[in-house]
Design an enzyme around this catalytic site. Structure first.
Site, PDB file in Angstrom:
ATOM      1  N   GLU A   1     -61.255 -39.233   0.181  1.00 34.71           N
ATOM      2  CA  GLU A   1     -62.168 -40.325  -0.151  1.00 34.71           C
ATOM      3  C   GLU A   1     -63.594 -39.950   0.248  1.00 34.71           C
ATOM      4  OE1 GLU A   1     -61.119 -42.872  -1.816  1.00 34.71           O
ATOM      5  OE2 GLU A   1     -58.974 -42.435  -1.648  1.00 34.71           O
TER       6      GLU A   1
ATOM      7  N   SER B   1     -48.405 -48.362  -3.650  1.00 36.63           N
ATOM      8  CA  SER B   1     -48.292 -46.909  -3.515  1.00 36.63           C
ATOM      9  C   SER B   1     -46.924 -46.431  -3.970  1.00 36.63           C
ATOM     10  CB  SER B   1     -48.515 -46.515  -2.053  1.00 36.63           C
ATOM     11  OG  SER B   1     -48.345 -45.128  -1.874  1.00 36.63           O
TER      12      SER B   1
ATOM     13  N   THR C   1     -50.841 -54.847   2.641  1.00 37.03           N
ATOM     14  CA  THR C   1     -52.281 -54.698   2.437  1.00 37.03           C
ATOM     15  C   THR C   1     -52.690 -55.351   1.124  1.00 37.03           C
ATOM     16  OG1 THR C   1     -52.075 -52.553   1.314  1.00 37.03           O
ATOM     17  CG2 THR C   1     -52.317 -52.536   3.712  1.00 37.03           C
TER      18      THR C   1
ATOM     19  N   ASN D   1     -48.745 -50.366   1.950  1.00 36.97           N
ATOM     20  CA  ASN D   1     -49.464 -50.502   0.687  1.00 36.97           C
ATOM     21  C   ASN D   1     -48.434 -50.836  -0.399  1.00 36.97           C
ATOM     22  OD1 ASN D   1     -50.816 -50.148  -1.741  1.00 36.97           O
ATOM     23  ND2 ASN D   1     -51.891 -48.303  -1.097  1.00 36.97           N
ATOM     24  N   PRO D   2     -48.488 -52.019  -0.984  1.00 38.80           N
ATOM     25  CA  PRO D   2     -47.424 -52.440  -1.909  1.00 38.80           C
ATOM     26  C   PRO D   2     -47.439 -51.715  -3.248  1.00 38.80           C
ATOM     27  CG  PRO D   2     -49.171 -54.077  -1.880  1.00 38.80           C
ATOM     28  CD  PRO D   2     -49.515 -53.072  -0.804  1.00 38.80           C
TER      29      PRO D   2
ATOM     30  N   ASP E   1     -54.038 -28.329  19.021  1.00 38.41           N
ATOM     31  CA  ASP E   1     -54.752 -27.347  19.840  1.00 38.41           C
ATOM     32  C   ASP E   1     -56.221 -27.670  20.022  1.00 38.41           C
ATOM     33  OD1 ASP E   1     -55.642 -26.825  17.291  1.00 38.41           O
ATOM     34  OD2 ASP E   1     -55.331 -24.655  17.376  1.00 38.41           O
TER      35      ASP E   1
END
Length: 344
Positions: free
Chosen positions: A286, A15, A43, A12-13, A225
C-alpha cells in the site's frame, strides 16, 4: 480463580472470496478450546477499521489478536498496536492474494481452520517490525516489505476486484506491461555500512524471505535478528532486469549480481535526487508516502504465533498453490521473452 485469556478475532469479510465469513464460528470454537475467551470483529470499508479496533482491544488488555485477511489486514492490525508500550500477542489467518507473512511464519493459507490450529501449538516468534518515518505521511509500520521504484508501483495499478478474482496473475500481467516503462532514478541511500549514491530502478527493504509469493528474493532472511535486507537494483535496462528475475527464480542467485546491492542494515534513509519526479514508497503493498523516508528496524517487537517446526526448516515444500505460482512465473518469463523479441 485464574483469569481466562482473552482473544479478539479481527477479520476482513471480503478477503479470499469471503472465506472467513463461512468459518468464523468454527475458528471461535477452536480458540475457545485452547482456553481463550474469544469474540470477533468484522472490519468495515471505513478507513482504519481494523487498526482502530486493534488499538481499542489492546488498550483494554486483550491477550491475543488474530488478524484474518490478506497482508493488508495484518499490516493494519500491526499499525494499531505497534506504537503501544504493552502489546498483545498476534496470530494470523491468511486469506489474501499472496499471503507473504503467512509464508514466512509457515501458516496454512486459504484454510482458516488449519491456520487457527497453529495457535494450539503455543509456538511464537518475536518478530521484527519496520517503522517508516517521513514528513508527509508521518510514522507508520510495516511487517514485510518497504519498496520504491517503477515495478513496485504496480500494486497501485491493479484494481482490488482484479486482485480478488485473478490473484497473483493480476500482478504478473501488470508487471509484464510495466517492464518497458522502467525508469532509472538517482537516489541517495544511507545505511549502516555507508552511503550509496547512484541510479536505481527498484529498492526493496525486506523483513522476511517472501515477497510477492517468491521466497528466494531474500534467501538468507531472518525473522528476528533486528536487520533489514536492503536490495537495490542498479539497472533500468529491460533485458538486464529480465535476467535478474530469472536469477531470482533460479535459487536466489541474483544476490551475487553486479547489478544488485545486497546489504544488511538496522536502519536507513532513502532520498530521491531527482527533484522533478516523486518517489512513492510502498509499505506491504500500500502507498506509504514519498521519499525522503527513514526506515528503522524495531527488533523483536511483536510476538506472532508461528509453526516454528517448519520455520526452522529451510527446505521449501511445494503445495498446489506454489505449483500454480511456478506455472504463472513461467508464463511471466514467456511474456517478457515476447517483449524482448518485439523490442529487438
Amino acid at each position: 480463580m485464574e483469569r481466562r485469556k482473552r482473544a479478539r478475532l479481527i477479520y476482513n469479510p471480503v478477503s479470499g472470496q469471503e472465506i472467513m465469513k463461512k468459518n468464523v464460528a468454527d475458528v471461535l470454537h477452536i480458540l475457545e478450546g485452547f482456553g481463550y475467551e474469544t469474540s470477533a470483529f468484522q472490519t468495515s470499508p471505513e478507513p482504519d477499521s481494523a487498526k482502530n479496533e486493534a488499538t481499542r482491544v489492546a488498550k483494554a488488555g486483550v491477550d491475543l489478536i488474530i488478524a484474518a485477511g490478506g497482508d493488508g489486514t495484518i499490516n493494519e492490525v500491526v499499525n494499531g498496536i505497534a506504537f503501544l508500550p504493552e502489546r498483545p500477542q498476534m496470530a494470523i489467518i491468511p486469506t489474501g492474494t499472496t499471503n507473504d507473512y503467512a509464508r514466512a511464519l509457515k501458516i496454512p493459507r486459504g484454510n482458516p481452520i488449519e491456520a487457527a490450529k497453529v495457535i494450539g501449538k503455543q509456538q511464537t516468534v518475536l518478530m521484527d517490525i519496520g517503522l517508516a518515518k517521513n514528513q508527509a505521511a508521518g510514522e507508520s509500520y510495516f511487517i514485510n516489505i518497504a519498496a520504491a521504484g517503477t515495478l513496485t508501483e504496480l500494486t497501485y495499478s491493479v484494481p482490488s476486484q482484479l486482485k480478488t478474482i485473478f490473484g497473483y496473475l493480476a500482478y504478473v500481467v501488470k508487471g509484464a506491461e510495466l517492464l518497458p516503462q522502467v525508469q532509472f532514478t538517482p537516489v541517495r541511500v544511507t545505511h549502516d555500512q555507508g552511503v550509496f549514491e547512484g541510479k536505481i530502478s527498484m529498492i526493496f527493504v525486506a523483513l522476511t524471505n517472501s515477497i510477492g509469493g517468491f521466497e528466494q528474493i531474500v534467501p538468507d532472511a531472518k525473522l528476528d535478528d533486528g536487520m533489514f535486507t536492503l536490495i537495490m537494483v542498479k539497472t533500468g535496462n529491460l533485458f538486464e532486469i529480465l535476467h535478474l528475475i530469472r536469477l531470482v527464480i533460479d535459487g536466489g542467485k541474483h544476490v551475487d549480481s553486479d547489478k544488485i546491492e545486497y546489504i544488511k542494515t538496522r536502519q536507513l534513509t532513502v532520498e530521491s535526487l531527482d527533484s522533478n519526479n516523486r518517489m512513492m514508497l510502498n509499505l506491504d503493498g500500500e502507498y506509504g508516502g514519498d521519499a525522503p523516508v527513514e526506515l528503522v528496524n524495531l527488533a523483536n517487537h511483536i510476538a506472532f504465533f508461528a509453526d516454528t517446526d517448519k520455520v526452522a526448516d529451510e527446505a521449501i515444500t511445494l503445495d498446489m498453490e506454489d505449483t500454480s505460482r511456478e506455472d504463472m512465473t513461467k508464463r511471466f518469463i514467456e511474456e517478457t521473452d515476447h517483449l524482448e523479441d518485439t523490442i529487438k
